[in-house]
Design an enzyme around this catalytic site. Structure first.
Site, mmCIF file in Angstrom:
data_model
loop_
_atom_site.group_PDB
_atom_site.id
_atom_site.type_symbol
_atom_site.label_atom_id
_atom_site.label_comp_id
_atom_site.label_asym_id
_atom_site.label_seq_id
_atom_site.Cartn_x
_atom_site.Cartn_y
_atom_site.Cartn_z
ATOM 1 N N GLY A 1 0.714 -1.173 0.065
ATOM 2 C CA GLY A 1 0.448 -0.015 -0.319
ATOM 3 C C GLY A 1 0.424 1.193 -0.220
ATOM 4 O O GLY A 1 2.263 1.486 0.232
ATOM 5 N N GLU B 1 -0.956 0.748 -5.997
ATOM 6 C CA GLU B 1 -0.028 0.206 -5.082
ATOM 7 C C GLU B 1 0.674 -1.103 -5.079
ATOM 8 O O GLU B 1 1.310 -1.175 -4.929
ATOM 9 C CB GLU B 1 0.005 0.505 -3.435
ATOM 10 N N GLU C 1 4.166 -2.612 -5.748
ATOM 11 C CA GLU C 1 4.581 -2.934 -5.057
ATOM 12 C C GLU C 1 5.158 -4.408 -5.304
ATOM 13 O O GLU C 1 6.333 -4.803 -4.430
ATOM 14 C CB GLU C 1 4.462 -2.068 -3.733
ATOM 15 N N GLU D 1 11.393 -7.481 -0.887
ATOM 16 C CA GLU D 1 11.169 -8.674 -1.011
ATOM 17 C C GLU D 1 9.116 -8.931 -1.091
ATOM 18 O O GLU D 1 8.817 -7.890 -0.339
ATOM 19 C CB GLU D 1 11.499 -9.640 0.314
#
Length: 171
Positions: free
Chosen positions: A35, A51, A55, A105
């Site tokens: 997020g 997001e 990500e 990660e």
């Protein structure tokens, strides 16, 4: 006072939760839900979609609003009021890719392991626990009924706790 709006996504697949390891700030090295901040002209839903994609590499769509966090944080020059909407999301792609900048990660973790891991932040654990014990019909979903308004919104969504398109006599 500064206002900061952010959005994130809870994605659970085969009893595993999608987590990202943060590469900056107070949560550096910790695992949390994907997020980030809402950009100008963007809705909370659009921010969560963007997001999660940035990500994790996953395309996902919001299913329901499952949590809201509000709080005040002291910054060097002012107080920040943070508003964070967390959506349960359904993934529509499966390729995991950390962005390599903000996120070091990304992985699916068994829910029990995430809840026991001291490297998973408290808010993430609370959201997982809350959703794990909630009914699949709880939370807030987009009400698809047209709702009249006297204002000229560019984007307009209402989340309610009742079934979409249900009238009061049906409830």
């Amino acid at each position: 006072m500064r206002i900061a709006c952010s959005a994130g996504g809870l994605i659970v697949k085969d009893n595993e939760v999608l987590l990202v390891r943060i590469n900056y700030g107070a949560n550096k090295g910790y695992w949390m839900l994907p997020g980030g901040f809402v950009e100008e002209g963007e809705s909370f839903e659009e921010a969560a979609i963007r997001e999660v994609k940035e990500e994790t590499g996953i395309d996902a769509i919001p299913v329901r609003l499952v949590s809201v966090r509000t709080g005040f944080k002291q910054l060097p020059e002012e107080i920040e009021h943070g508003i964070y909407f967390i959506f349960e999301m359904e993934s529509v792609s499966d390729t995991l890719t950390a962005d390599g900048s903000e996120i070091s990660e990304v992985k699916y973790t068994p829910i029990a392991d995430a809840l026991a891991d001291p490297q998973v932040i408290g808010l993430t654990k609370e959201i997982i626990r809350s959703c794990q014990h909630a009914s699949s019909t709880s939370g807030l979903t987009v009400n698809e009924n047209e709702i009249p308004t006297n204002n000229k919104y560019l984007k307009y969504k209402v989340y309610t706790s009742h079934a979409p398109n249900a009238s009061l006599t049906q409830l």
